[in-house]
Each structure stands twice: as structure tokens, then as C-alpha cells.
Design a protein around this motif. Structure first.
Motif, PDB file in Angstrom:
ATOM      1  N   ILE A  75      -0.683  16.154  29.811  1.00 46.33           N
ATOM      2  CA  ILE A  75      -0.804  14.787  29.900  1.00 46.33           C
ATOM      3  C   ILE A  75      -1.123  16.209  27.387  1.00 46.33           C
ATOM      4  O   ILE A  75      -1.048  15.595  26.963  1.00 46.33           O
ATOM      5  CB  ILE A  75      -2.537  14.671  29.557  1.00 46.33           C
ATOM      6  N   GLN A  76      -2.207  17.215  27.375  1.00 48.14           N
ATOM      7  CA  GLN A  76      -2.239  17.098  26.173  1.00 48.14           C
ATOM      8  C   GLN A  76      -0.665  18.018  25.882  1.00 48.14           C
ATOM      9  O   GLN A  76      -0.503  17.392  24.833  1.00 48.14           O
ATOM     10  CB  GLN A  76      -2.940  19.132  26.660  1.00 48.14           C
ATOM     11  N   GLN A  77       0.665  17.986  26.865  1.00 47.86           N
ATOM     12  CA  GLN A  77       0.943  18.905  25.813  1.00 47.86           C
ATOM     13  C   GLN A  77       2.779  17.511  26.192  1.00 47.86           C
ATOM     14  O   GLN A  77       3.494  17.796  24.538  1.00 47.86           O
ATOM     15  CB  GLN A  77       2.016  20.031  26.507  1.00 47.86           C
ATOM     16  N   GLN A  78       2.355  16.781  26.793  1.00 50.39           N
ATOM     17  CA  GLN A  78       3.898  15.728  26.331  1.00 50.39           C
ATOM     18  C   GLN A  78       3.238  14.110  26.362  1.00 50.39           C
ATOM     19  O   GLN A  78       3.598  14.014  25.122  1.00 50.39           O
ATOM     20  CB  GLN A  78       3.427  15.517  28.137  1.00 50.39           C
ATOM     21  N   ILE A  79       1.466  14.036  25.452  1.00 50.59           N
ATOM     22  CA  ILE A  79       1.259  13.148  24.613  1.00 50.59           C
ATOM     23  C   ILE A  79       0.774  13.351  23.564  1.00 50.59           C
ATOM     24  O   ILE A  79       0.954  13.497  22.208  1.00 50.59           O
ATOM     25  CB  ILE A  79       1.056  11.966  25.552  1.00 50.59           C
ATOM     26  N   PHE A  80      -0.774  14.148  23.943  1.00 52.44           N
ATOM     27  CA  PHE A  80      -1.024  14.353  22.476  1.00 52.44           C
ATOM     28  C   PHE A  80      -0.749  15.561  20.952  1.00 52.44           C
ATOM     29  O   PHE A  80      -0.439  15.026  20.645  1.00 52.44           O
ATOM     30  CB  PHE A  80      -2.254  15.479  22.882  1.00 52.44           C
ATOM     31  N   ALA A  81      -0.252  16.513  22.086  1.00 52.26           N
ATOM     32  CA  ALA A  81       0.688  17.642  21.176  1.00 52.26           C
ATOM     33  C   ALA A  81       2.086  16.481  20.130  1.00 52.26           C
ATOM     34  O   ALA A  81       1.759  17.361  19.264  1.00 52.26           O
ATOM     35  CB  ALA A  81       1.278  18.548  21.940  1.00 52.26           C
ATOM     36  N   ARG A  82       2.287  15.767  20.975  1.00 49.97           N
ATOM     37  CA  ARG A  82       3.253  14.992  20.521  1.00 49.97           C
ATOM     38  C   ARG A  82       3.246  14.299  19.307  1.00 49.97           C
ATOM     39  O   ARG A  82       4.029  14.089  18.513  1.00 49.97           O
ATOM     40  CB  ARG A  82       4.401  14.504  21.529  1.00 49.97           C
ATOM     41  N   VAL A  83       2.302  13.595  19.744  1.00 44.20           N
ATOM     42  CA  VAL A  83       1.478  12.928  18.535  1.00 44.20           C
ATOM     43  C   VAL A  83       1.530  13.310  17.432  1.00 44.20           C
ATOM     44  O   VAL A  83       1.074  12.896  16.566  1.00 44.20           O
ATOM     45  CB  VAL A  83       0.344  11.782  18.876  1.00 44.20           C
TER      46      VAL A  83
END
Length: 244
Positions: free
Chosen positions: A199-207
Motif C-alpha cells: 500500500i505504501q509503495q503503490q498508493i502513498f509513494a505515488r501520491v
């Protein structure tokens, strides 16, 4: 769990004072840190928690009665840069994501009102030594994603109670019984940490690293996959139950 635990070490293992023990850990580096602060609630505000994702920003708000406890997620390592930009710039960036806070953002006046959380995630290779068992945050530090840390600490304690209550009553705990607690709890811990990392890499980092609006992955539109994260957060991978 250190008190009242005793163990018969194997011939290859000699008890060592706990302050001399070094526990090897496996660490990951989540892509974000968090600024925590509180702002007053106003009549007409939403009830319960809420979250907002904007261009390069993530804000989560927890209902604390007459206040909002707010988590402002920032890219890892940028705290000093944000402080150098000043309080007014921070207030502006928060309101850009949550315009409803415009009428109270001036309550945020000083950096002493803000708690900085450096996000970490890790787990120990081995959770026990003769006479010592580590559980909860002592054995595995969770990312704040999903707020699962307390859930997993309680489930660790439940499994420890199930496994060790009888040996403790008998006044003697074997090393293999401490190992059994880790065996039952390590796999769920590894799975939830892998889920958090995803979740951190696929969503948070992208945001956090983009000024574009977030396009959620297509798999989140599938009902059975969309509900999976909530079930993992709420119940864990293998829910623990007290044995009576």
C-alpha cells in the motif's frame, strides 16, 4: 514478559543477561513520515474519521470528541524542509487538501503543537531468549498504515497467554514454548507488513511524489478485492482467540 520466565537451555545455548543481548532485526523504509496535531471540531462537522488525498498530500482525521486528531503525511526526510518553509506554508498546504479546516487552521500557531513521527517498520529475526519473550512493538514495529499495531500486539498477547499460561502456573517455561509463540505469530506479522509495504509503495509513494490526481489501481474496483484490505486491518490474517 521477562519476569517469571525460566528456561532449560540446550547444551549449545547458555542464558545471557537480557541487557547484553542484541536482537537482529529486519528493517524496511516506508516512504513517508507523519505530522500529528489537533484542531477543534465545529458544529456540523462529519462524525467519525475521514481521510483526504490531494495533489502530493495525504491527510487523515480521527474524531476525538471535541477535537480532530489529524495526521498529515509527508515524504520521508522532508520534515526539516517543511519547517524551514514556515508555519503559514504548512497551514496553506493542509487547507488545500481539507478546505473545511480553513475556519480553524489558525489554531495551529507553533511547532510545539505538532508531533513528528518518523515512520519505521521492522521485525526481529528471533523474538525470544532464555527467560525472555518479546511481543507487540518490542518484536515488530508496524507502519501506521491501517492502524494495525495495537491489534497485532493484543493478538500476540492472546497467543502468549494460550501457550504459556500452563507452564507459568507450573513455574517452568521451556525455550521451545517461547519459540512456539513466535511460530504462531510470525507469519501473520510478515503478511500484514508485506501488505502495508504494498500500500505504501503503490498508493502513498505515488501520491506524495506526484502533483497529479491519484488514479486508484483497477483491482480496487473489484468488490472482493476492494473489501480485502478492510478485513485484513480489522481481523488480521489468522485471528487469535483466548482458549478457556
Amino acid at each position: 514478559m521477562a519476569s517469571h520466565l525460566t528456561s532449560n537451555p540446550s547444551p549449545q545455548e547458555t542464558p545471557t543477561p537480557t541487557h547484553d543481548i542484541l536482537f537482529e532485526s529486519i528493517q524496511t523504509s516506508p516512504p513517508m513520515d507523519v505530522l500529528w496535531f489537533r484542531l477543534p471540531k465545529q458544529p456540523g462537522d462529519y462524525e467519525g474519521g475521514m481521510g483526504r488525498i490531494g495533489r502530493g498530500h495525504i491527510v487523515a482525521m480521527l474524531d476525538r470528541g471535541d477535537q480532530w486528531q489529524i495526521a498529515y503525511v509527508i515524504p520521508k526526510g522532508e520534515y526539516q524542509e517543511i519547517r524551514a518553509s514556515g508555519m503559514e506554508a504548512l497551514r496553506k498546504s493542509i487547507v488545500e487538501v481539507v478546505p473545511e479546516l480553513q475556519d480553524r487552521i489558525q489554531h495551529l500557531q507553533d511547532w510545539s503543537q505538532i508531533a513528528f513521527l518518523s515512520v519505521e517498520s521492522s521485525r526481529l529475526v528471533r523474538w525470544y531468549r532464555p527467560g525472555l519473550l518479546l511481543i507487540g512493538d518490542a518484536a515488530h514495529v508496524m507502519s501506521p498504515v491501517g492502524g494495525v499495531g495495537i491489534n497485532y500486539a493484543i493478538q500476540d498477547a492472546v497467543v502468549a497467554a494460550n501457550v504459556l499460561s500452563k507452564p507459568l502456573k507450573q513455574g517452568h517455561v521451556e525455550l521451545h514454548e517461547l519459540a512456539k509463540v513466535q511460530r504462531q505469530r510470525e507469519l501473520p506479522t510478515r503478511i500484514i507488513q508485506a501488505f502495508q509495504s504494498f500500500i505504501q509503495q503503490q498508493i502513498f509513494a505515488r501520491v506524495l511524489n506526484s502533483n497529479q490526481l491519484l488514479q486508484l489501481p483497477g483491482w480496487l474496483r473489484l468488490p472482493w478485492l476492494r473489501d480485502l484490505p478492510a478485513r485484513l486491518v480489522a481481523y488480521g490474517v489468522f485471528p487469535a482467540h483466548v482458549k478457556t
